[in-house]
Design an enzyme around this catalytic site. Structure first.
Site, PDB file in Angstrom:
ATOM      1  N   LYS A 187       0.858  -1.179   0.000  1.00 38.07           N
ATOM      2  CA  LYS A 187       0.000   0.000   0.000  1.00 38.07           C
ATOM      3  C   LYS A 187       0.895   1.229   0.000  1.00 38.07           C
ATOM      4  CE  LYS A 187      -1.417   2.923   2.798  1.00 38.07           C
ATOM      5  NZ  LYS A 187      -1.608   4.144   1.938  1.00 38.07           N
ATOM      6  N   GLU A 204      10.772   0.518   9.959  1.00 37.42           N
ATOM      7  CA  GLU A 204      11.730   1.623   9.844  1.00 37.42           C
ATOM      8  C   GLU A 204      10.948   2.869  10.203  1.00 37.42           C
ATOM      9  OE1 GLU A 204      13.279   4.953   7.824  1.00 37.42           O
ATOM     10  OE2 GLU A 204      13.228   3.505   6.171  1.00 37.42           O
ATOM     11  N   CYS A 244      13.895  10.678   6.541  1.00 41.20           N
ATOM     12  CA  CYS A 244      13.942  10.154   7.910  1.00 41.20           C
ATOM     13  C   CYS A 244      15.348  10.195   8.495  1.00 41.20           C
ATOM     14  CB  CYS A 244      13.409   8.724   7.935  1.00 41.20           C
ATOM     15  SG  CYS A 244      14.213   7.624   6.753  1.00 41.20           S
ATOM     16  N   GLU A 304      11.047  15.380  15.453  1.00 39.37           N
ATOM     17  CA  GLU A 304      11.505  15.347  14.067  1.00 39.37           C
ATOM     18  C   GLU A 304      10.866  16.494  13.284  1.00 39.37           C
ATOM     19  OE1 GLU A 304      12.150  11.876  10.702  1.00 39.37           O
ATOM     20  OE2 GLU A 304      10.434  11.737  12.055  1.00 39.37           O
TER      21      GLU A 304
END
Length: 464
Positions: free
Chosen positions: A157, A232, A266, A366
């Protein structure tokens, strides 16, 4: 989720294409399709699987320019970066095509003359992947390639923001001869598909790249059927500049790490920690280079920084900048924006902040945007303490020409991917993954195929 998903260009807000959103019944039918296909795909010999994977890679490369343009249209990243991502994506297919032929078993000396012990490896089964919008090609192939190489079947997906690249890749996989019942995609909301994937007894493994909160939900929801999981997850990468670093080189590598994909990666540098002896010089050199970056539509020649993906992403980054300024950070560059809520595009110009402190949100969360906060440290021990003061442990960087300092940093930084004088450490032949709340498992390298394999041992008696 509507029956159609509108894919828009984040640089203009214009609709690129509309794709069908799959119903629950359609998603379950595709799961059944790859579950049935597993029975035949797992029997295909490793050399044939390798051949088909290489053919898939070749077909992608044949359409590299067209694929890159589609990627830029749906993700906003500069065309040069999209071209690079196509190469990066196929490097995983090429690598795991070879690893397919290196799934080895072994024999174990028995503790009696009457027995023989043999260890074999076999595919986990049906693998379901959920991939992010920021790297729509590479994040898919570094899951699909090892899964298919191991003999698993695969369903993915993609993010609703960027489904077109994945759809094209799956189409080319089928053209290369990989059976349709071995690899499929579905388009729908993440929540909907996540619930279906984790609840399906047909699916034996979930692999996900995305935020830590979503990853935790997927892990929890996979527990009822005891699925294998690879995650991850989020990062908050520190970049440490020691007092003996080559500052010009450190600036160049910091630029590479921070501003790629407008800071929406990331592993990009989120917290830049600089020794007090060199912080002013480093900041001056960095601002000079960052000011040269061209912001604009990824299809325009020379664009180096594209838009942030959407309004939510824009608001998050701006709120971090505002919070830092309110708490005393100095703006050395940027804090400039170009947005249109009605049309749906959002640009943040490269921003450099100095005198950033640990109480600022940007040091705790982040960022996912082209904002570079600089904070200062007195000792290497202090830098390590600041760097490790996070629940995340995906990537870290440091710059020093002293082998003792470098070795000390490597040993004490709690991160799965570390760059020493290297702002771009990712490679298909190296194991990528995080520590702490940044993930489970590794992608790439010889380790990358392990999560897709089960170990079975056979004890044979009666040799007396």
């Amino acid at each position: 989720m509507a029956d159609r998903i509108k894919v828009t260009n984040p640089a203009t807000g214009e609709i690129v294409e509309e794709v069908a959103a799959h119903s629950t019944e359609e998603i379950e039918a595709r799961i059944e399709k790859v579950a049935a296909g597993f029975q035949s795909w797992k029997k295909v010999n490793a050399h044939e699987r390798a051949r088909l994977l290489k053919k898939w890679s070749d077909k992608i490369q044949e359409q590299k320019e067209d694929i890159a343009k589609v990627m830029t249209l749906e993700s906003g990243k500069p065309l040069k970066e999209s071209l690079g991502e196509v190469d990066y994506a196929t490097s995983y297919i090429d690598w795991f095509a070879e690893e397919a032929k290196r799934i080895y078993g072994r024999t174990i000396p028995a503790n009696t003359e009457s027995k023989r012990i043999i260890v074999t490896r076999q595919p986990v089964g049906v693998v379901a992947a959920i991939t992010p919008w920021n790297f729509p090609a590479a994040m898919m192939t570094r899951k699909a390639a090892p899964a298919l190489a191991a003999g698993c079947t695969f369903i993915v997906k993609p993010a609703v923001e960027t489904p077109l690249t994945t759809m094209k890749f799956i189409e080319l996989a089928h053209e290369a001869g990989i059976p349709e019942d071995a690899v499929q995609y579905v388009n729908a909301s993440g929540r909907k598909v996540g619930e279906i994937f984790t609840g399906s007894p047909r699916i034996r493994k979930i692999t996900f790249t995305g935020s830590t909160p979503v990853g935790k939900h997927l892990i929890q929801d996979s527990a009822d059927t005891v699925k294998h999981v690879s995650m991850e997850l989020g990062g908050h990468a520190p970049l440490i500049v020691a007092k003996d670093a080559d500052l010009d080189f450190a600036v160049t590598q910091t630029m590479t790490s921070k501003f790629r994909n407008a800071g929406q990666t990331c592993i990009c540098a989120n917290r830049v920690l600089v020794a007090k002896e060199v912080v002013d010089e480093f900041a001056e050199k960095l601002v000079k280079e960052a000011a040269k970056l061209k912001v604009g539509n990824g299809l325009d020649k020379g664009t180096q920084v594209g838009p942030v993906i959407n309004g939510d992403g824009f608001e998050k980054v701006v709120s971090q900048i505002d919070d830092a300024i309110e708490k005393g950070a100095d703006v050395l560059l940027g804090n400039e924006f170009n947005k249109d809520d009605d049309k749906g595009y959002y640009f943040i110009h490269p921003t450099v902040l100095k005198n950033v402190t640990s109480d600022m949100v940007i040091m705790q969360e982040e960022t996912f945007g082209p904002v570079l906060p600089i904070t200062v440290f007195d000792t290497i021990e202090e830098a390590i303490e600041i760097a490790n003061n996070t629940p995340f442990g995906l990537a870290a960087y440091f710059f020093t020409n002293d082998y003792r300092t470098g070795n000390y940093l490597h040993e004490h930084l709690d991160f799965g991917v570390v760059g020493w004088n290297d702002g771009g450490p990712s490679a298909a032949h190296a194991p990528f993954g995080g520590m702490k709340e940044s993930g489970i498992g590794r992608e790439g390298g010889i380790e990358g195929i392990e999560p897709y394999l089960e170990t079975k041992y056979l004890s044979i008696g009666g040799f007396e």
